[in-house]
Design an enzyme around this catalytic site. Structure first.
Site, mmCIF file in Angstrom:
data_model
loop_
_atom_site.group_PDB
_atom_site.id
_atom_site.type_symbol
_atom_site.label_atom_id
_atom_site.label_comp_id
_atom_site.label_asym_id
_atom_site.label_seq_id
_atom_site.Cartn_x
_atom_site.Cartn_y
_atom_site.Cartn_z
ATOM 1 N N GLY A 107 0.799 -1.225 0.000
ATOM 2 C CA GLY A 107 0.000 0.000 0.000
ATOM 3 C C GLY A 107 0.830 1.273 0.000
ATOM 4 N N TYR A 164 -12.453 4.116 13.507
ATOM 5 C CA TYR A 164 -11.380 4.577 12.600
ATOM 6 C C TYR A 164 -11.240 6.101 12.561
ATOM 7 C CZ TYR A 164 -8.496 5.129 8.418
ATOM 8 O OH TYR A 164 -7.502 5.480 7.539
ATOM 9 N N VAL A 200 -7.120 6.436 -1.307
ATOM 10 C CA VAL A 200 -6.169 5.663 -2.108
ATOM 11 C C VAL A 200 -6.630 4.207 -2.233
ATOM 12 C CG1 VAL A 200 -3.783 4.884 -2.220
ATOM 13 C CG2 VAL A 200 -4.301 7.153 -1.290
HETATM 14 N N1 LIG Z 1 -6.038 4.038 1.705
HETATM 15 C C1 LIG Z 1 -6.588 5.210 2.017
HETATM 16 O O1 LIG Z 1 -7.473 5.733 1.297
HETATM 17 C C2 LIG Z 1 -6.149 5.944 3.257
HETATM 18 C C3 LIG Z 1 -6.727 7.189 3.499
HETATM 19 C C4 LIG Z 1 -6.328 7.903 4.615
HETATM 20 C C5 LIG Z 1 -5.369 7.374 5.451
HETATM 21 N N2 LIG Z 1 -4.816 6.148 5.205
HETATM 22 C C6 LIG Z 1 -3.810 5.654 6.134
HETATM 23 O O2 LIG Z 1 -2.638 5.310 5.423
HETATM 24 C C7 LIG Z 1 -1.934 4.290 6.130
HETATM 25 C C8 LIG Z 1 -1.589 3.154 5.185
HETATM 26 O O3 LIG Z 1 -2.803 2.588 4.726
HETATM 27 P P1 LIG Z 1 -2.955 1.794 3.341
HETATM 28 O O4 LIG Z 1 -4.132 2.369 2.674
HETATM 29 O O5 LIG Z 1 -1.658 1.696 2.637
HETATM 30 O O6 LIG Z 1 -3.406 0.373 3.924
HETATM 31 P P2 LIG Z 1 -2.863 -1.113 3.718
HETATM 32 O O7 LIG Z 1 -2.515 -1.382 2.303
HETATM 33 O O8 LIG Z 1 -3.872 -1.971 4.400
HETATM 34 O O9 LIG Z 1 -1.500 -1.103 4.564
HETATM 35 C C9 LIG Z 1 -1.520 -1.020 5.942
HETATM 36 C C10 LIG Z 1 -0.151 -1.409 6.446
HETATM 37 O O10 LIG Z 1 -0.145 -1.321 7.880
HETATM 38 C C11 LIG Z 1 0.369 -2.553 8.370
HETATM 39 N N3 LIG Z 1 -0.062 -2.842 9.737
HETATM 40 C C12 LIG Z 1 -1.313 -2.942 10.222
HETATM 41 N N4 LIG Z 1 -1.278 -3.256 11.523
HETATM 42 C C13 LIG Z 1 0.032 -3.342 11.859
HETATM 43 C C14 LIG Z 1 0.726 -3.645 13.061
HETATM 44 N N5 LIG Z 1 0.073 -3.945 14.205
HETATM 45 N N6 LIG Z 1 2.074 -3.622 13.059
HETATM 46 C C15 LIG Z 1 2.745 -3.330 11.917
HETATM 47 N N7 LIG Z 1 2.155 -3.082 10.743
HETATM 48 C C16 LIG Z 1 0.810 -3.083 10.738
HETATM 49 C C17 LIG Z 1 -0.092 -3.599 7.379
HETATM 50 O O11 LIG Z 1 0.643 -4.788 7.533
HETATM 51 P P3 LIG Z 1 0.023 -6.255 7.150
HETATM 52 O O12 LIG Z 1 0.237 -6.438 5.675
HETATM 53 O O13 LIG Z 1 0.838 -7.188 7.992
HETATM 54 O O14 LIG Z 1 -1.437 -6.233 7.526
HETATM 55 C C18 LIG Z 1 0.216 -2.853 6.087
HETATM 56 O O15 LIG Z 1 1.576 -2.930 5.801
HETATM 57 C C19 LIG Z 1 -2.851 3.884 7.298
HETATM 58 O O16 LIG Z 1 -2.428 4.533 8.488
HETATM 59 C C20 LIG Z 1 -4.200 4.399 6.876
HETATM 60 O O17 LIG Z 1 -5.055 4.666 7.965
HETATM 61 C C21 LIG Z 1 -5.182 5.436 4.125
#
Ligand SMILES: NC(=O)c1ccc[n+]([C@@H]2O[C@H](COP(=O)([O-])OP(=O)(O)OC[C@H]3O[C@@H](n4cnc5c(N)ncnc54)[C@H](OP(=O)(O)O)[C@@H]3O)[C@@H](O)[C@H]2O)c1
Length: 243
Positions: free
Chosen positions: A15, A166, A199
């Site tokens: 991600g 969240y 995203v």
């Molecule tokens: N996508 C969006 O639209 C969006 C919007 C606003 C904010 N965000 C924020 O952006 C950040 C990244 O999100 P993403 O969209 O890239 O999501 P994602 O693809 O689900 O990636 C999340 C990452 O966090 C890791 N993770 C979760 N729990 C963890 C833990 N206890 N220890 C270590 N790693 C952990 C996951 O690892 P695993 O693979 O092991 O699960 C994964 O590498 C998050 O903080 C999210 O809230 C995302």
């Protein structure tokens, strides 16, 4: 101690976190790929190395004290300091999250990862960051944590769904970011919160409208701030996000 800038990105195996690691690596930095799963971490490190990034794996579960302590020890042994920490790891806790019917365990789990996990990792890394000439901390927040936007007209693209775990976890994280900025004022450490936009990642079943690379841009900008850059702020690509 090496002259190369050393960064750690949590949740960097996929991600947005993966793309932040790739972007910082493209600057010639050495990037620690923080990830809790051995296979997913090593696959990401291999992919980044194949793209020319000086990447190294950092076993890291942000909810686990021992794991976080070991991660700090690994970075200390490898580099003796840390220049940039990107607290990117996060979870939504799934749905439904209507306040009146939520399973309280979802709130606890989300806060443990998205808020307490950030404090745990930040405090473990602060001694290493204090050894840097220009330390930067970026907390990956979300504009769904903006109380101003949550209180505005209903628009799922802006506010996301009703989510009592969240969205407030990101509001909490913003508050935590401001408190760190207050404590660290007068030091050379700059700490800010970033929103990546909506995203397409696993987090939302790939319903997002931006690419992970686009989502990484604000975090990369905040990771590379000049010494007179902002601290205690909340930013997206378009500029400041209202609290
Ligand atoms: N996508 C969006 O639209 C969006 C919007 C606003 C904010 N965000 C924020 O952006 C950040 C990244 O999100 P993403 O969209 O890239 O999501 P994602 O693809 O689900 O990636 C999340 C990452 O966090 C890791 N993770 C979760 N729990 C963890 C833990 N206890 N220890 C270590 N790693 C952990 C996951 O690892 P695993 O693979 O092991 O699960 C994964 O590498 C998050 O903080 C999210 O809230 C995302």
């Amino acid at each position: 101690m090496t002259d190369t800038t050393i960064a750690l990105v949590t949740g960097a195996n996929k991600g947005i976190g993966y793309e932040i690691a790739a972007g910082l690596g493209a600057l010639g930095w050495s990037v620690g790929v923080g990830a809790r799963d051995d296979q997913r971490r090593e696959a990401a490190v291999e992919k980044l190395r194949a793209a020319g990034v000086d990447a190294f794996g950092v076993p890291l579960d942000v909810t686990d004290d021992a794991s976080v302590t070991a991660a700090a020890e690994l970075i200390e042994q490898r580099a003796g300091r840390l220049d940039v920490l990107v607290n990117n790891a996060g979870i939504t806790g799934g749905r439904p999250q209507e306040p009146s019917s939520v399973d309280l365990e979802i709130i606890r789990t989300v806060v443990e990862t998205n808020v307490i996990g950030v404090v745990r990792v930040t405090n473990a890394m602060l001694p290493l960051l204090r050894r840097s000439a220009a330390p930067r901390i970026v907390n990956m927040s979300s504009s769904v944590g903006s109380l101003t936007r949550q209180s505005g007209p209903a628009d799922d693209l802006v506010t996301g769904p009703v989510a009592v775990a969240y969205s407030p976890s990101k509001t909490f994280l913003n508050g935590v970011t401001v408190q760190y900025a207050r404590e660290l004022r007068g030091t050379n450490i700059l700490i800010n919160a970033a929103c990546p936009g909506f995203v397409a990642t696993d987090l939302n079943g790939f319903r997002g409208v931006r690419t992970p690379e686009q989502g990484a841009a604000t975090a990369i900008r905040l990771a590379t701030l000049p010494d007179d850059g902002p601290t205690g702020g909340f930013f997206e690509d378009a500029g400041v996000v209202p609290w």
